[in-house]
Scaffold this active site. Structure first.
Site, PDB file in Angstrom:
ATOM      1  N   LYS A 128     110.833  37.675  39.316  1.00  0.00           N
ATOM      2  CA  LYS A 128     109.760  36.905  39.956  1.00  0.00           C
ATOM      3  C   LYS A 128     108.653  37.799  40.483  1.00  0.00           C
ATOM      4  O   LYS A 128     107.485  37.436  40.438  1.00  0.00           O
ATOM      5  CB  LYS A 128     110.319  36.040  41.096  1.00  0.00           C
ATOM      6  CG  LYS A 128     111.099  34.833  40.581  1.00  0.00           C
ATOM      7  CD  LYS A 128     111.245  33.772  41.641  1.00  0.00           C
ATOM      8  CE  LYS A 128     111.905  32.532  41.043  1.00  0.00           C
ATOM      9  NZ  LYS A 128     112.278  31.543  42.029  1.00  0.00           N
TER      10      LYS A 128
ATOM     11  N   LYS B 228     110.282  25.524  35.424  1.00  0.00           N
ATOM     12  CA  LYS B 228     109.100  24.760  35.832  1.00  0.00           C
ATOM     13  C   LYS B 228     107.873  25.645  35.958  1.00  0.00           C
ATOM     14  O   LYS B 228     106.752  25.174  35.974  1.00  0.00           O
ATOM     15  CB  LYS B 228     109.356  23.966  37.113  1.00  0.00           C
ATOM     16  CG  LYS B 228     109.968  24.733  38.260  1.00  0.00           C
ATOM     17  CD  LYS B 228     110.482  23.761  39.343  1.00  0.00           C
ATOM     18  CE  LYS B 228     111.719  24.322  40.024  1.00  0.00           C
ATOM     19  NZ  LYS B 228     112.485  23.358  40.782  1.00  0.00           N
TER      20      LYS B 228
ATOM     21  N   LYS C 137     114.486  31.284  29.689  1.00  0.00           N
ATOM     22  CA  LYS C 137     115.050  30.125  30.384  1.00  0.00           C
ATOM     23  C   LYS C 137     114.005  29.008  30.482  1.00  0.00           C
ATOM     24  O   LYS C 137     112.827  29.283  30.703  1.00  0.00           O
ATOM     25  CB  LYS C 137     115.464  30.577  31.790  1.00  0.00           C
ATOM     26  CG  LYS C 137     116.302  29.607  32.563  1.00  0.00           C
ATOM     27  CD  LYS C 137     116.567  30.122  33.968  1.00  0.00           C
ATOM     28  CE  LYS C 137     115.309  30.095  34.812  1.00  0.00           C
ATOM     29  NZ  LYS C 137     115.522  30.282  36.246  1.00  0.00           N
TER      30      LYS C 137
HETATM   31  P1  TYM Z   1     116.246  26.320  41.472  1.00  0.00           P
HETATM   32  O1  TYM Z   1     115.484  25.380  42.324  1.00  0.00           O
HETATM   33  O2  TYM Z   1     115.495  27.360  40.702  1.00  0.00           O
HETATM   34  O3  TYM Z   1     117.116  25.523  40.442  1.00  0.00           O
HETATM   35  C1  TYM Z   1     117.970  24.473  40.879  1.00  0.00           C
HETATM   36  C2  TYM Z   1     119.228  24.415  40.040  1.00  0.00           C
HETATM   37  O4  TYM Z   1     118.915  24.210  38.664  1.00  0.00           O
HETATM   38  C3  TYM Z   1     119.530  25.210  37.869  1.00  0.00           C
HETATM   39  N1  TYM Z   1     118.659  25.525  36.741  1.00  0.00           N
HETATM   40  C4  TYM Z   1     119.069  25.578  35.470  1.00  0.00           C
HETATM   41  N2  TYM Z   1     120.278  25.359  34.925  1.00  0.00           N
HETATM   42  C5  TYM Z   1     120.377  25.483  33.585  1.00  0.00           C
HETATM   43  N3  TYM Z   1     119.323  25.815  32.786  1.00  0.00           N
HETATM   44  C6  TYM Z   1     118.098  26.043  33.299  1.00  0.00           C
HETATM   45  N4  TYM Z   1     117.065  26.346  32.518  1.00  0.00           N
HETATM   46  C7  TYM Z   1     117.932  25.916  34.717  1.00  0.00           C
HETATM   47  N5  TYM Z   1     116.867  26.055  35.558  1.00  0.00           N
HETATM   48  C8  TYM Z   1     117.335  25.819  36.789  1.00  0.00           C
HETATM   49  C9  TYM Z   1     119.691  26.401  38.798  1.00  0.00           C
HETATM   50  O5  TYM Z   1     120.688  27.283  38.364  1.00  0.00           O
HETATM   51  C10 TYM Z   1     120.041  25.719  40.107  1.00  0.00           C
HETATM   52  O6  TYM Z   1     121.420  25.402  40.154  1.00  0.00           O
HETATM   53  N6  TYM Z   1     118.143  29.494  44.839  1.00  0.00           N
HETATM   54  C11 TYM Z   1     118.286  28.198  44.221  1.00  0.00           C
HETATM   55  C12 TYM Z   1     118.261  27.051  45.216  1.00  0.00           C
HETATM   56  C13 TYM Z   1     119.201  27.202  46.347  1.00  0.00           C
HETATM   57  C14 TYM Z   1     120.601  26.982  46.311  1.00  0.00           C
HETATM   58  C15 TYM Z   1     121.047  27.169  47.646  1.00  0.00           C
HETATM   59  C16 TYM Z   1     121.490  26.638  45.297  1.00  0.00           C
HETATM   60  C17 TYM Z   1     118.883  27.525  47.633  1.00  0.00           C
HETATM   61  N7  TYM Z   1     119.973  27.498  48.405  1.00  0.00           N
HETATM   62  C18 TYM Z   1     122.395  27.053  47.961  1.00  0.00           C
HETATM   63  C19 TYM Z   1     122.853  26.507  45.629  1.00  0.00           C
HETATM   64  C20 TYM Z   1     123.288  26.708  46.947  1.00  0.00           C
HETATM   65  C21 TYM Z   1     117.152  27.990  43.244  1.00  0.00           C
HETATM   66  O7  TYM Z   1     116.093  28.576  43.368  1.00  0.00           O
HETATM   67  O8  TYM Z   1     117.395  27.023  42.321  1.00  0.00           O
END
Ligand code: TYM
Length: 338
Positions: A118, A204, A201
């Protein structure tokens, strides 16, 4: 020291930064619903404190938080069965996040690949929050003594860091207080790839909207994006082995498998030998039939923002009832007078 057995509790979160993608749905939300319906205690958060690690337009953040909540509910989460809330309404996340930033080591954070991706070459200019973000994520999870965290493959390293923080805290203060949480990375679509580039990947933040399916896309848009998805020239194989070295084919098959709740092997036993010209319309029909009802329901729910806000407020009350005592005990362990 007697070992504490923690009752199973699921926590996960998604950032309300821009729209939801098919990756978020298959990698996370669909699996959140599955765990909710297994009767385990489930807590799902809209992590707005994480979203502001990069600047967010306030109006868009408000909209994205409500839309994420609408997405959760439209996909099958039920505010009576799961706790649904946005992170900033529960102050204990930020407090425990600070405490964990004093437990985690610089060397641990320096290894986080997501930060490297990032921040890129822009390291000096990104926020301090973007760097220390995994300590806040550890706080999100451990504030509820969560034992299981369903996430996509890209979050695995952050959950491993959470385990390291829990273990170091327990060790440093000679307690068995925080659980060593398990990441739950399951199913056929734990890493959904870009429709334009099978080595990237689905995200968004990709500048090309054609690279992803958004949960708010209409039927024609979904079908159009699948039709234009990058593929190779060969027919589909009949076995998973045959997908080796064919990332785009593997991605479309894994999306098909996940949407139809089956395995890639099963899908290939049906479609092996077909050309993409035949398979893509099948995938488009399946995607539209599964995703359009969710998009319609999200749009309907977004007509009632006050109801969404009420759900988040109630969810935050329930979350605080679990989080506050755990934070208070943490403070006692640390020797903080209260
Ligand atoms: P974030 O918001 O980027 O993504 C949310 C969830 O979606 C999954 N994901 C994907 N899975 C499969 N293929 C993809 N292309 C894909 N893009 C996103 C992510 O793996 C995630 O599960 N740090 C985290 C948010 C967070 C969190 C937490 C998660 C904050 N605190 C505590 C679990 C527990 C994040 O940025 O996810």
């Amino acid at each position: 020291m007697t070992e504490v057995v923690h009752t199973p509790r699921v926590f996960s979160g998604i950032q309300p930064s821009g729209g939801l993608t098919l990756g978020n749905y298959l990698g996370a939300i669909k699996r959140f619903v599955g765990m909710q319906n297994q009767g385990i205690e489930t807590i799902y958060c809209m992590v707005d404190l994480h979203a502001i690690t990069v600047w967010q337009d306030p109006e868009k953040l408000r909209h994205a938080t409500r839309e994420l909540c609408a997405g959760y509910i439209a996909a099958g989460l039920d505010a009576e069965k799961s706790i649904l809330f946005n992170q900033s309404q529960v102050a204990a996340h930020a407090e425990l996040g600070w405490i964990f930033s004093c437990v985690a080591r610089m060397g641990w954070l320096n290894r986080m690949t997501q930060f490297k991706d990032k921040a890129g070459k822009n390291r000096e200019k990104v926020s301090v929050g973007l760097y220390s973000y995994p300590t806040l994520m550890a706080a999100d999870i451990l504030l509820y003594h969560a034992t299981h965290v369903p996430v996509g493959e890209d979050q695995k390293q952050h959950v491993e860091l959470t385990r390291d923080i829990a273990a170091k805290f327990n060790h440093d203060y000679k307690v068995d207080f925080f659980p060593i949480t398990e990441p739950v990375i399951e199913g056929e679509a734990t890493r959904v790839m870009s429709l334009r580039d099978g080595s990237k990947k689905m995200s968004k933040s990709d500048p090309s909207d054609k690279s992803r399916i958004n949960m708010t896309d209409d039927a024609d848009t979904i079908a159009g994006k699948i039709r234009k998805a990058k593929t190779d020239a060969d027919a589909l194989p009949s076995e998973v082995e045959g997908l080796k070295g064919r990332p785009e084919a593997k991605n479309l098959i894994s999306i098909y498998a996940s949407l139809s709740d089956t395995t890639m092997a099963n899908v290939l036993s049906d479609v092996g030998g077909k050309q993409f010209s035949e398979f893509k319309p099948m995938l488009a029909d399946l995607a539209v039939s599964k995703l359009s009802p969710i998009a319609d329901e999200m749009a309907r729910l977004m007509q009632e923002p006050d109801e969404i806000d009420a759900i988040l407020r109630k969810g935050a009350d329930k979350a605080r009832a679990i989080a506050d005592p755990i934070l208070a005990q943490t403070k006692d362990i640390l020797g903080m007078v209260r």
